[in-house]
Design a protein around this motif. Structure first.
Motif, PDB file in Angstrom:
ATOM      1  N   VAL B 270      27.088  81.655  68.409  1.00 18.12           N
ATOM      2  CA  VAL B 270      25.694  81.328  67.633  1.00 18.12           C
ATOM      3  C   VAL B 270      26.086  80.430  66.424  1.00 18.12           C
ATOM      4  O   VAL B 270      27.148  80.672  65.974  1.00 18.12           O
ATOM      5  N   THR B 271      25.389  79.458  66.386  1.00 18.41           N
ATOM      6  CA  THR B 271      25.487  78.301  65.404  1.00 18.41           C
ATOM      7  C   THR B 271      24.313  78.302  64.246  1.00 18.41           C
ATOM      8  O   THR B 271      23.310  78.500  64.946  1.00 18.41           O
ATOM      9  N   PHE B 272      24.597  78.048  63.249  1.00 20.90           N
ATOM     10  CA  PHE B 272      23.400  77.613  62.318  1.00 20.90           C
ATOM     11  C   PHE B 272      23.717  76.634  61.356  1.00 20.90           C
ATOM     12  O   PHE B 272      24.686  76.423  60.712  1.00 20.90           O
ATOM     13  N   GLU B 273      22.669  75.661  61.496  1.00 20.70           N
ATOM     14  CA  GLU B 273      22.530  74.557  60.637  1.00 20.70           C
ATOM     15  C   GLU B 273      22.245  74.770  59.143  1.00 20.70           C
ATOM     16  O   GLU B 273      21.164  75.315  59.112  1.00 20.70           O
ATOM     17  N   ILE B 274      22.923  74.569  58.357  1.00 21.68           N
ATOM     18  CA  ILE B 274      22.602  74.873  56.840  1.00 21.68           C
ATOM     19  C   ILE B 274      22.044  73.544  56.355  1.00 21.68           C
ATOM     20  O   ILE B 274      22.613  72.601  56.123  1.00 21.68           O
ATOM     21  N   PRO B 275      20.799  73.808  55.696  1.00 20.86           N
ATOM     22  CA  PRO B 275      19.980  72.592  55.182  1.00 20.86           C
ATOM     23  C   PRO B 275      20.829  72.372  53.873  1.00 20.86           C
ATOM     24  O   PRO B 275      21.061  73.093  53.069  1.00 20.86           O
ATOM     25  N   SER B 276      21.157  70.675  53.765  1.00 23.09           N
ATOM     26  CA  SER B 276      21.904  70.441  52.684  1.00 23.09           C
ATOM     27  C   SER B 276      21.368  70.621  51.365  1.00 23.09           C
ATOM     28  O   SER B 276      22.190  70.874  50.567  1.00 23.09           O
ATOM     29  N   ASP B 277      20.285  70.491  51.278  1.00 25.07           N
ATOM     30  CA  ASP B 277      19.582  70.690  50.102  1.00 25.07           C
ATOM     31  C   ASP B 277      20.031  72.112  49.174  1.00 25.07           C
ATOM     32  O   ASP B 277      20.155  72.039  48.150  1.00 25.07           O
ATOM     33  N   ILE B 278      20.087  73.210  49.871  1.00 29.32           N
ATOM     34  CA  ILE B 278      20.252  74.471  49.516  1.00 29.32           C
ATOM     35  C   ILE B 278      21.873  74.600  49.008  1.00 29.32           C
ATOM     36  O   ILE B 278      22.100  75.429  48.184  1.00 29.32           O
ATOM     37  N   LEU B 279      22.674  73.740  49.431  1.00 30.04           N
ATOM     38  CA  LEU B 279      24.006  73.447  49.090  1.00 30.04           C
ATOM     39  C   LEU B 279      24.439  72.928  48.001  1.00 30.04           C
ATOM     40  O   LEU B 279      25.587  72.897  47.192  1.00 30.04           O
ATOM     41  N   GLN B 280      23.432  71.743  47.813  1.00 28.67           N
ATOM     42  CA  GLN B 280      23.806  70.827  46.765  1.00 28.67           C
ATOM     43  C   GLN B 280      24.628  70.993  45.217  1.00 28.67           C
ATOM     44  O   GLN B 280      25.553  70.612  45.085  1.00 28.67           O
ATOM     45  N   ASP B 281      24.125  72.226  44.817  1.00 32.07           N
ATOM     46  CA  ASP B 281      24.518  72.698  43.368  1.00 32.07           C
ATOM     47  C   ASP B 281      26.031  73.186  43.627  1.00 32.07           C
ATOM     48  O   ASP B 281      26.913  73.058  42.772  1.00 32.07           O
ATOM     49  N   ALA B 282      26.343  73.679  44.771  1.00 25.96           N
ATOM     50  CA  ALA B 282      27.637  74.226  45.093  1.00 25.96           C
ATOM     51  C   ALA B 282      28.877  73.410  45.432  1.00 25.96           C
ATOM     52  O   ALA B 282      29.956  73.614  45.372  1.00 25.96           O
ATOM     53  N   LEU B 283      28.514  72.090  45.963  1.00 22.65           N
ATOM     54  CA  LEU B 283      29.136  71.240  46.544  1.00 22.65           C
ATOM     55  C   LEU B 283      30.195  70.492  45.777  1.00 22.65           C
ATOM     56  O   LEU B 283      29.519  70.358  44.470  1.00 22.65           O
ATOM     57  N   VAL B 284      31.038  70.091  45.827  1.00 25.21           N
ATOM     58  CA  VAL B 284      32.065  69.153  45.186  1.00 25.21           C
ATOM     59  C   VAL B 284      31.476  68.002  45.129  1.00 25.21           C
ATOM     60  O   VAL B 284      31.607  67.341  43.935  1.00 25.21           O
ATOM     61  N   GLY B 285      31.039  67.602  46.314  1.00 24.67           N
ATOM     62  CA  GLY B 285      30.639  66.074  45.954  1.00 24.67           C
ATOM     63  C   GLY B 285      29.715  65.730  47.326  1.00 24.67           C
ATOM     64  O   GLY B 285      29.543  67.003  48.061  1.00 24.67           O
ATOM     65  N   ASP B 286      29.203  64.805  47.252  1.00 23.53           N
ATOM     66  CA  ASP B 286      28.502  64.318  48.576  1.00 23.53           C
ATOM     67  C   ASP B 286      29.128  63.498  49.792  1.00 23.53           C
ATOM     68  O   ASP B 286      28.615  62.926  50.493  1.00 23.53           O
ATOM     69  N   THR B 287      30.396  63.532  49.711  1.00 23.44           N
ATOM     70  CA  THR B 287      31.059  62.672  50.611  1.00 23.44           C
ATOM     71  C   THR B 287      30.684  63.375  51.897  1.00 23.44           C
ATOM     72  O   THR B 287      30.656  62.449  52.892  1.00 23.44           O
ATOM     73  N   TYR B 288      30.897  64.545  52.258  1.00 24.13           N
ATOM     74  CA  TYR B 288      31.001  65.159  53.640  1.00 24.13           C
ATOM     75  C   TYR B 288      29.451  65.791  54.014  1.00 24.13           C
ATOM     76  O   TYR B 288      29.101  65.402  54.909  1.00 24.13           O
ATOM     77  N   ILE B 289      28.864  66.290  52.854  1.00 27.74           N
ATOM     78  CA  ILE B 289      27.579  66.797  53.353  1.00 27.74           C
ATOM     79  C   ILE B 289      26.637  66.295  52.367  1.00 27.74           C
ATOM     80  O   ILE B 289      26.744  66.044  51.046  1.00 27.74           O
ATOM     81  N   GLN B 290      25.514  65.957  52.994  1.00 27.96           N
ATOM     82  CA  GLN B 290      24.465  65.310  52.237  1.00 27.96           C
ATOM     83  C   GLN B 290      23.197  65.660  52.489  1.00 27.96           C
ATOM     84  O   GLN B 290      22.866  65.896  53.584  1.00 27.96           O
TER      85      GLN B 290
END
Lengths: 176, 290
Positions: B270-290
């Motif tokens: 099983v796989t889950f797509e994680i909406p990018s907006d909830i990750l925004q604050d934790a991400l190092v940058g937006d190179t890979y995930i936007q």
């Protein structure tokens, strides 16, 4: 053995239901095989019927509303699959004369000196179902009726007649 | 009732063939798998031809052949993935089909070689394990065993290459494991899940989201089941810090779980797509995930 708790409300998630059905199928596989084998008298066909019945059961698992009906529900699938199989393959099946006799109309005064070993094979598939379910699988008349989709009185009458055909003396209570 | 007892004895004496047990388990598994379209499992047939020969071969794929097996890379992209080796075994009750992927065209040849060697080693080890298992089964009488491994290019863009490798073992019931490698083609680095984030707060954020999503999916579709249910035997508590993942072409993070890891077997991988907006604050940058 698989036990069914009386009065247990059937509130369970789909995967628990699936697990119970799986467990039941695995634990009672020998009984299921014997039942199928008694109809077709051949290993490969009996295995096919068991496999087919499992497929049908798991595909229609949503129709099993209460887990306490699991046994009658699955037996009905198994019996129907077996009888269907016989109907479809009737012409191709290799039978010996005594087996064949079972499918032919019986005359009343025909000598019934049949070898006991083949006695069961003189019965029609429907008669066989009655004997196997009631006496070999030890189910109650009501359960047999539910599996064969008949009412209890019809089942009793037909059992009585079938036993007579097998020349088996019945004691009081055997049909209850 | 003497005659009846004899008849019953005759019935009870019907011999149970040894293959019944496997047949029942296989049938259950197959019935469950046919409900799911995504299982990479093949149909393991019980009654296959009696005298199949054993052969182990490796096929060095021609570029044309390789291209027919993979997603054709985006025009302009020079990195390619193809099948370098296929290990096959076809026996009556033992079957294996193991494809080894190879990557070509990465600028960082060290990384490329390391990955390619890892793929070859892993598939060889898997095949050895398969042969050992067969030897063990043969010693005990006989048995059924199937192993399938292969890969799928999940994403291939100018920037990212995500490869998923699966491994399915079939012995009565089947189980599938997935592994992913995600490569930044421009910077020539292999991405790990922790490397995408500032700190480990992502574990909590993603776990919370997945739990909600599991509940939502279960309410929506009665055929869906996860171990997120309270009171389940093995309740899903949290993702691993290095949980399997890949990144889609539109920069979304996808978290993956092996079969049986968070759901009953019939759900498969099983796989889950994680909406990018909830990750925004934790991400190092937006190179890979936007």
């Amino acid at each position: 053995m698989f036990k069914i708790e009386e009065g247990e409300p059937f509130v369970m998630t789909k995967n628990i239901k699936m697990e119970q059905v799986e467990q039941f199928l695995i634990e009672n596989q020998n009984a299921h095989y014997r039942l199928a084998y008694s109809y077709v008298k051949n290993k490969e066909n009996a295995l096919d019927i068991v496999q087919d019945s499992i497929f049908k059961a798991l595909k229609s698992i949503h129709r099993l509303e209460e887990i306490k009906y699991l046994k009658t529900w699955f037996y009905r699938i198994l019996v129907n699959t077996s009888i269907d199989f016989i109907r479809k393959h009737q012409r191709m099946m290799v039978m010996d004369d005594e087996v064949l006799d079972g499918y032919l109309p019986q005359t009343e005064d025909e000598p019934t000196d049949i070898d006991l070993l083949d006695a069961l094979d003189t019965l029609s598939p429907d008669e066989k179902s009655l004997i196997i379910l009631r006496f070999f699988e030890d189910l109650k008349i009501d359960e047999v009726a539910a599996i064969l989709d008949e009412n209890s009185n019809t089942v009793k009458t037909r059992l009585y007649r079938t036993l007579k055909k097998l020349r088996i003396e019945i004691e009081k209570g055997d049909l209850e | 009732m003497k005659r009846m007892n004899k008849l019953k004895k005759e019935y009870d004496d019907i011999e149970i063939p040894p293959e019944l047990d496997n047949l029942v388990k296989d049938s259950i598994q197959r019935a469950k798998n046919t409900k799911k379209k995504h299982s990479p499992m093949r149909n393991w047939s019980i009654g296959v031809a009696a005298a199949a020969a054993l052969f182990v071969g490796s096929i060095n794929a021609s570029p044309t052949f390789a291209n027919s097996l993979v997603n054709i890379p985006v025009i302009g992209s020079i990195v390619q993935v193809f099948t370098i080796e296929t290990l096959i075994m076809e026996k009556e009750t033992y079957q294996a089909n193991m494809k080894t992927p190879a990557i070509d065209g990465l600028e960082n040849e060290g990384l490329q070689t390391a990955l390619n060697e890892k793929y070859i080693e892993e598939n060889k080890a898997l095949f050895t394990k398969f042969e050992e298992e067969i030897a063990r089964l043969e010693e005990a009488g006989s048995g059924h065993l199937g192993m399938d491994s292969g890969y799928e290019v999940k994403t291939d863009t100018e920037q990212i290459l995500s490869i998923a490798r699966y491994e399915t073992t079939t012995a009565g019931s089947s189980s599938t494991e997935m592994q992913y490698d995600t490569i930044d083609k421009q910077h020539n680095i292999l991405l790990t899940l922790p490397s995408l984030f500032k700190d480990d707060s992502y574990i909590g954020i993603i776990t919370t989201y997945i739990k909600q999503e599991m509940k939502r999916q279960m309410e929506e579709d009665e055929n869906t089941a996860y171990l997120a249910v309270e009171g389940a035997d093995v309740e899903f508590s949290s993702i691993q810090a290095n949980q399997d993942f890949y990144i889609t072409a539109d920069h979304t993070l996808v978290i993956s779980f092996d079969q049986y890891e968070v759901a009953p077997g019939y759900m498969g991988v099983v796989t889950f797509e994680i909406p990018s907006d909830i990750l925004q604050d934790a991400l190092v940058g937006d190179t890979y995930i936007q």
